[in-house]
Design a protein around this motif. Structure first.
Motif, mmCIF file in Angstrom:
data_model
loop_
_atom_site.group_PDB
_atom_site.id
_atom_site.type_symbol
_atom_site.label_atom_id
_atom_site.label_comp_id
_atom_site.label_asym_id
_atom_site.label_seq_id
_atom_site.Cartn_x
_atom_site.Cartn_y
_atom_site.Cartn_z
ATOM 1 N N GLN A 14 0.836 -1.192 0.000
ATOM 2 C CA GLN A 14 0.000 0.000 0.000
ATOM 3 C C GLN A 14 0.871 1.242 0.000
ATOM 4 O O GLN A 14 1.895 1.294 0.684
ATOM 5 N N ARG A 15 0.483 2.222 -0.792
ATOM 6 C CA ARG A 15 1.173 3.509 -0.892
ATOM 7 C C ARG A 15 2.634 3.366 -1.314
ATOM 8 O O ARG A 15 3.481 4.163 -0.935
ATOM 9 N N SER A 16 2.908 2.350 -2.129
ATOM 10 C CA SER A 16 4.281 2.133 -2.591
ATOM 11 C C SER A 16 4.587 2.897 -3.871
ATOM 12 O O SER A 16 5.742 2.990 -4.271
ATOM 13 N N ARG A 20 0.695 5.409 -9.138
ATOM 14 C CA ARG A 20 1.362 6.581 -9.708
ATOM 15 C C ARG A 20 2.216 6.170 -10.903
ATOM 16 O O ARG A 20 2.236 6.839 -11.919
ATOM 17 N N ARG A 54 -12.293 7.393 -0.745
ATOM 18 C CA ARG A 54 -11.015 6.994 -1.339
ATOM 19 C C ARG A 54 -11.138 6.951 -2.867
ATOM 20 O O ARG A 54 -10.265 7.438 -3.581
ATOM 21 N N HIS A 58 -9.174 9.294 -5.586
ATOM 22 C CA HIS A 58 -8.376 8.733 -6.686
ATOM 23 C C HIS A 58 -8.844 9.282 -8.031
ATOM 24 O O HIS A 58 -8.020 9.627 -8.881
#
Length: 191
Positions: A14-16, A20, A54, A58
């Motif tokens: 997560q959030r790595s 993106r 969320r 996004h």
């Protein structure tokens, strides 16, 4: 940043930076030619207020980072969605395989969960579509097998199924990238 390839599987926690990177590849694709299109196949479902917020966040962020990307929501029939939108001039981003598998194995109504054989068949169908896609694909998924063994039987079954799915998709894709702290580590590159 590297150029998009025929198929790339982006894994990470997560959030790595997984999404993106996928968006950056889509933006580069769109910038290369006015004939190029980009489609986001979103697999998440808004089961509660936090998930709705969320998803909205996004969508708003993606509209700024990748203007022109079309979003298609498909929570179950992922292989069919890819076949429908795949085209030599269209890059498709799938975000994410982990939520797609969750939808199959752990729906809000447990009576609608897919049996193990159907989950395996859906993964095989997906890999067949990846191999045959006429346009570029970028698939995003979570790597969750690096931690402790889950305590519950259902969660262990999910972690096992995700590990098997990730291995099959990694085999089917030309490039596999592991993201950590926003940095890409290339695990496989057949380009």
């Amino acid at each position: 940043m590297v150029d998009p390839v025929r198929s790339e599987f982006i894994l990470g926690g997560q959030r790595s930076g997984k999404s993106r990177r996928a968006e950056t590849l889509a933006r580069q694709w769109l910038d290369k030619s006015p004939e190029h299109r980009a489609v986001m196949v979103a697999t998440g479902q808004a089961w509660d207020d936090e998930m709705r917020e969320r998803i909205a966040s996004h969508q708003a962020d993606r509209a700024v980072r990748v203007p022109g990307m079309v979003t298609v929501e498909e929570t179950l029939a992922l292989a069919d969605a890819l076949k429908q939108d795949s085209d030599p001039n269209t890059l498709i981003v799938v975000d994410c395989l982990t939520l797609w598998l969750t939808n199959l194995m752990m729906p809000a109504d447990p009576a609608q969960a897919f049996p193990e054989a159907a989950v395996t068949a859906a993964g095989e169908d997906l890999c067949t579509v990846i191999a045959a896609a006429p346009g570029p694909l970028v698939l995003v998924g979570n790597e969750i097998g690096l931690g402790v063994i889950p305590m519950g039987r259902e969660v262990r079954a999910f972690v096992d199924a995700l590990g098997r799915l990730n291995q099959r998709v990694a085999t089917a894709c030309d490039r596999v990238t592991l993201m950590a702290a926003g940095l890409p580590l290339t695990l496989k590159d057949r380009t």
